[in-house]
Scaffold this active site. Structure first.
Site, PDB file in Angstrom:
ATOM      1  N   TYR A   1       0.859  -1.185   0.000  1.00 52.65           N
ATOM      2  CA  TYR A   1       0.000   0.000   0.000  1.00 52.65           C
ATOM      3  C   TYR A   1       0.897   1.237   0.000  1.00 52.65           C
ATOM      4  CZ  TYR A   1      -3.726   3.096   1.887  1.00 52.65           C
ATOM      5  OH  TYR A   1      -4.634   4.110   2.100  1.00 52.65           O
TER       6      TYR A   1
ATOM      7  N   LYS B   1      -1.121  -1.109  -4.227  1.00 46.80           N
ATOM      8  CA  LYS B   1      -2.182  -0.106  -4.151  1.00 46.80           C
ATOM      9  C   LYS B   1      -1.472   1.243  -4.196  1.00 46.80           C
ATOM     10  CE  LYS B   1      -5.943   1.639  -1.203  1.00 46.80           C
ATOM     11  NZ  LYS B   1      -5.507   3.029  -1.008  1.00 46.80           N
TER      12      LYS B   1
END
Length: 309
Positions: free
Chosen positions: A144, A174
């Site tokens: 992330y 992400k």
């Protein structure tokens, strides 16, 4: 070595749910099945739980276990994918979250970088991620990337090849950052093997132009119909319409941000009949008298009309 399930991919719009709290800040898990039902009807592909929007960093691990378990139960048997964010400043705690996510059958896990003592460069970040991923050895792992929150800003185009080589379950990234150049280079490095999920709703079209196939965002909780119009217009080669729909997204995001950002965004679901309660400290809940003003601004921005399927 790559993801041990190369056929696994995350595509489409993934909602980043708000964690439901009651007025005293306690978990209100009964709201989650209602959110899942709403997602099924509005065209999202899954949920990314306990991330930034879900206030994961403001919850204890026990609370995060309970939230992940509730989402897993509510989504069981559906087409929706469950991605559990397991990031933590403590490696043992992050590993515990990862192991629990695998135990409840999450489709994937993700971790943001630790934000107090930070990894040193790309190698340090890959090593941290590898340790977390190892705690869930059968579950696809996503990094992330959100430097605005973590303070860790290394080029993902450099990170991806090393992560893919070192993390057996690596599934992708992400990418919640405005650096479209790095996003494009990372997509090129990923090829068709890894997912580079875009995380800035207000500039989704920019990512589509670069080749995005999936995205994660907070406003997909309630405005997926609008963003699916952006995607459909872009796929049809109608850039004028795609840009026009993206502009509508920018307008309503601008409208709620002036009333409190995260707290105002969370309050929007209450206006739509799915109250997720207030944000937790240190954030400040939106004042009740501001909600009416925000609603008026959203109406002026065409929000309620544009989010209809």
């Amino acid at each position: 070595m790559s993801n041990n399930n190369p056929a696994f991919h995350i595509t489409g719009l993934i909602a980043a749910p708000f964690t439901p709290f009651d007025a005293k800040g306690r978990l209100k898990l009964g709201v989650i099945p209602k959110l899942v039902k709403y997602y099924k009807a509005t065209g999202v592909s899954g949920a990314f739980v306990c991330g930034t929007t879900g206030e994961g960093a403001s919850m204890s691990n026990e609370e995060r276990f309970a939230v992940a378990k509730a989402w897993g139960a509510a989504m069981k048997g559906s087409r929706l994918k469950l991605i559990v964010h397991v990031g933590h400043n403590s490696l043992p705690e992050s590993c515990a979250l990862a192991a629990h996510a695998e135990k409840i059958g999450a489709d994937a896990i993700a971790t943001i970088a630790p934000s107090f003592f930070r990894p040193e460069g790309v190698d340090g970040l890959v090593e941290w991620c590898k340790k977390v991923a190892t705690a869930a050895p059968k579950t696809p792992f996503y990094y992330y990337h959100m430097p605005s929150m973590s303070g860790v800003n290394v080029a993902m185009a450099d990170f991806l090849p090393l992560a893919a080589k070192s993390i057996r379950t690596f599934g992708g990234i992400k990418f919640t950052h405005e650096n479209i150049m790095d996003y494009g280079l990372t997509l090129a490095a990923a090829g068709d093997k890894y997912d580079i999920l875009f995380g800035r709703d207000e500039i989704l079209l920019s990512a589509l132009v670069m080749g995005a196939k999936g995205a994660v965002g907070s406003t997909y909780n309630y405005a997926s119909a609008l963003y699916n119009r952006v995607i459909a217009a872009y796929n049809a080669g109608d850039m004028k319409s795609a840009a026009a729909w993206q502009l509508e997204s920018m307008k309503f995001i601008q409208a709620f941000c002036k009333h409190g950002g995260m707290s105002a965004n969370k309050a929007i679901l209450g206006l739509l009949g799915m109250d997720c309660g207030p944000v937790r400290p240190p954030m400040t809940p939106i004042a009740k008298d501001k909600i009416a003003a925000m609603k008026a601004d959203l109406e002026e921005a065409g929000f309620f009309k544009n989010i209809r399927p």
